[in-house]
Design a protein around this motif. Structure first.
Motif, PDB file in Angstrom:
ATOM      1  N   ILE A 117     -19.222  -0.568  14.265  1.00 45.12           N
ATOM      2  CA  ILE A 117     -18.099  -1.039  13.451  1.00 45.12           C
ATOM      3  C   ILE A 117     -18.580  -2.187  12.570  1.00 45.12           C
ATOM      4  N   THR A 118     -17.890  -2.392  11.447  1.00 45.11           N
ATOM      5  CA  THR A 118     -18.372  -3.377  10.479  1.00 45.11           C
ATOM      6  C   THR A 118     -17.208  -3.998   9.703  1.00 45.11           C
ATOM      7  N   ALA A 119     -17.444  -5.159   9.128  1.00 42.92           N
ATOM      8  CA  ALA A 119     -16.444  -5.822   8.291  1.00 42.92           C
ATOM      9  C   ALA A 119     -16.383  -5.149   6.926  1.00 42.92           C
ATOM     10  N   ILE A 120     -15.171  -4.966   6.404  1.00 44.71           N
ATOM     11  CA  ILE A 120     -15.017  -4.394   5.057  1.00 44.71           C
ATOM     12  C   ILE A 120     -14.236  -5.332   4.134  1.00 44.71           C
ATOM     13  N   GLY A 121     -13.821  -6.496   4.646  1.00 44.99           N
ATOM     14  CA  GLY A 121     -13.113  -7.455   3.804  1.00 44.99           C
ATOM     15  C   GLY A 121     -12.731  -8.701   4.578  1.00 44.99           C
ATOM     16  N   ALA A 147      -8.775   4.954   1.124  1.00 45.15           N
ATOM     17  CA  ALA A 147      -7.501   4.428   1.626  1.00 45.15           C
ATOM     18  C   ALA A 147      -7.701   3.053   2.262  1.00 45.15           C
ATOM     19  N   TYR A 148      -8.831   2.886   2.962  1.00 45.71           N
ATOM     20  CA  TYR A 148      -9.114   1.596   3.602  1.00 45.71           C
ATOM     21  C   TYR A 148      -9.380   0.525   2.546  1.00 45.71           C
ATOM     22  N   LYS A 149     -10.021   0.935   1.453  1.00 45.73           N
ATOM     23  CA  LYS A 149     -10.258  -0.009   0.353  1.00 45.73           C
ATOM     24  C   LYS A 149      -8.939  -0.472  -0.260  1.00 45.73           C
ATOM     25  N   LYS A 150      -7.973   0.435  -0.310  1.00 44.31           N
ATOM     26  CA  LYS A 150      -6.655   0.076  -0.841  1.00 44.31           C
ATOM     27  C   LYS A 150      -5.988  -0.977   0.048  1.00 44.31           C
ATOM     28  N   ALA A 155      -4.985  -4.677  -1.192  1.00 39.97           N
ATOM     29  CA  ALA A 155      -3.605  -5.145  -1.076  1.00 39.97           C
ATOM     30  C   ALA A 155      -3.540  -6.483  -0.352  1.00 39.97           C
ATOM     31  N   TYR A 156      -4.349  -6.618   0.698  1.00 39.06           N
ATOM     32  CA  TYR A 156      -4.376  -7.896   1.433  1.00 39.06           C
ATOM     33  C   TYR A 156      -4.916  -9.004   0.540  1.00 39.06           C
ATOM     34  N   GLN A 157      -6.007  -8.724  -0.146  1.00 32.00           N
ATOM     35  CA  GLN A 157      -6.677  -9.749  -0.957  1.00 32.00           C
ATOM     36  C   GLN A 157      -6.039  -9.876  -2.345  1.00 32.00           C
ATOM     37  N   SER A 158      -4.721  -9.951  -2.365  1.00 34.03           N
ATOM     38  CA  SER A 158      -3.986 -10.070  -3.624  1.00 34.03           C
ATOM     39  C   SER A 158      -3.382 -11.470  -3.733  1.00 34.03           C
ATOM     40  N   VAL A 191       0.820  -1.222   0.000  1.00 38.74           N
ATOM     41  CA  VAL A 191       0.000   0.000   0.000  1.00 38.74           C
ATOM     42  C   VAL A 191       0.847   1.263   0.000  1.00 38.74           C
ATOM     43  N   ALA A 192       2.120   1.134   0.370  1.00 37.95           N
ATOM     44  CA  ALA A 192       3.003   2.303   0.317  1.00 37.95           C
ATOM     45  C   ALA A 192       3.086   2.835  -1.112  1.00 37.95           C
TER      46      ALA A 192
END
Length: 276
Positions: free
Chosen positions: A106-110, A247-250, A254-257, A57-58
């Motif tokens: 709060i909620t899950a986003i991925g 930014a959170y979507k990024k 990045a994690y789900q790659s 993400v950097a």
């Protein structure tokens, strides 16, 4: 002379304005190049994964800062209170229960991984070998306790009351033919209790921290392909008002790659299973 002075002032003002415009433009460019700081709370050994995500993400202008917690309570409270921006340490069943009990938005986003729960022992080769009156240590938090009891039921060691779902407690045990004694402990304390009990139910993150491999070292492990395991898929959480933050979507992307998926498989060898 007055005419010359007027010309001189006009030139000076023009240069000043141009200089001001140049500074503004440079400032805006510097601002646009400044990385957005995103703080994510984790527990346990997940630094290995998140350090890789941080590098990815950097490149997208996100400065991901990893904040470690030693328990399963503070990460959600810190998120709700704005001390951190995201967290990644829990599964859906835990998040659903925790936010209801504490009235958190709060909620899950991925989704991230599924970490199989397992049973360990220093003396037994199978949980079915446990003797009458034997002791099993079990996590005292609602979701892991319920998950552990369901695991023991799946091999016929106990029988739970009908309709208890994902969150049974030891009070919901309907049949206990071997009169097993359940010792309820904080999840992080259980590895140290192994010498005092016949067997222990340990969730994957704690097991890995204790240098156990759930696949190789356990005497019973959860079937991660079973639909009943779905509530225990781990996740990345955000405040509900920020769930669409770019930014959170990024970070999620990045994690789900593919390379992070491969890294998880090679590093954890079944102790954590990517589900994206």
């Amino acid at each position: 002379m007055k005419k010359f002075t007027g010309i001189f002032l006009a030139i000076t003002l023009s240069l000043g304005l141009l200089s001001g415009c140049g500074a503004s433009s440079g400032s805006q460019q510097a601002s646009s190049n400044k990385k957005q700081v995103v703080k994510i709370g984790i527990t346990g050994d997940d630094h290995k994964i998140w350090d890789k995500v941080k590098e990815k993400v950097a490149k997208d202008n996100v400065d991901l800062q990893v904040v470690s917690f030693s328990d399963y309570v503070r990460p959600n409270l810190a998120l709700a209170q704005g001390e951190i921006d995201l967290n990644s340490f829990q599964h859906h069943a835990y998040l659903d229960k925790f936010k209801k009990e504490h009235n958190l938005q709060i909620t899950a986003i991925g989704d991230t991984i599924l970490a199989p729960l397992a049973v360990y022992s220093k003396t037994l080769k199978s949980v079915k070998d446990i003797k009458n009156g034997g002791k099993i240590a079990i996590p005292n938090d609602a979701t892991n306790e319920g998950r552990g009891l369901n695991l023991l039921q799946s091999v016929g060691l106990i029988k739970l009351k009908d309709g208890v779902g994902n969150l049974p407690t030891i009070k919901d045990i309907a049949e206990n033919p071997k009169n097993i004694q359940f010792v309820e402990l904080a999840a992080t304390q259980i590895p140290r209790s192994l010498q005092d009990v016949d067997a222990a139910i340990i969730n994957s993150g704690v097991a890995i921290d204790a240098k156990f491999n759930p696949v190789k070292d356990s005497i019973l492990i959860e079937d991660v392909t079973n639909d009943k395991a779905k509530p225990y898929i781990n996740l990345i959480a955000a405040r509900e008002k920020d769930k669409d933050n770019e930014a959170y979507k990024k970070v999620v992307k990045a994690y789900q790659s593919d390379d992070i998926k491969q890294f998880i498989k090679e590093t954890y060898k079944g102790a954590q299973v990517p589900v994206f």
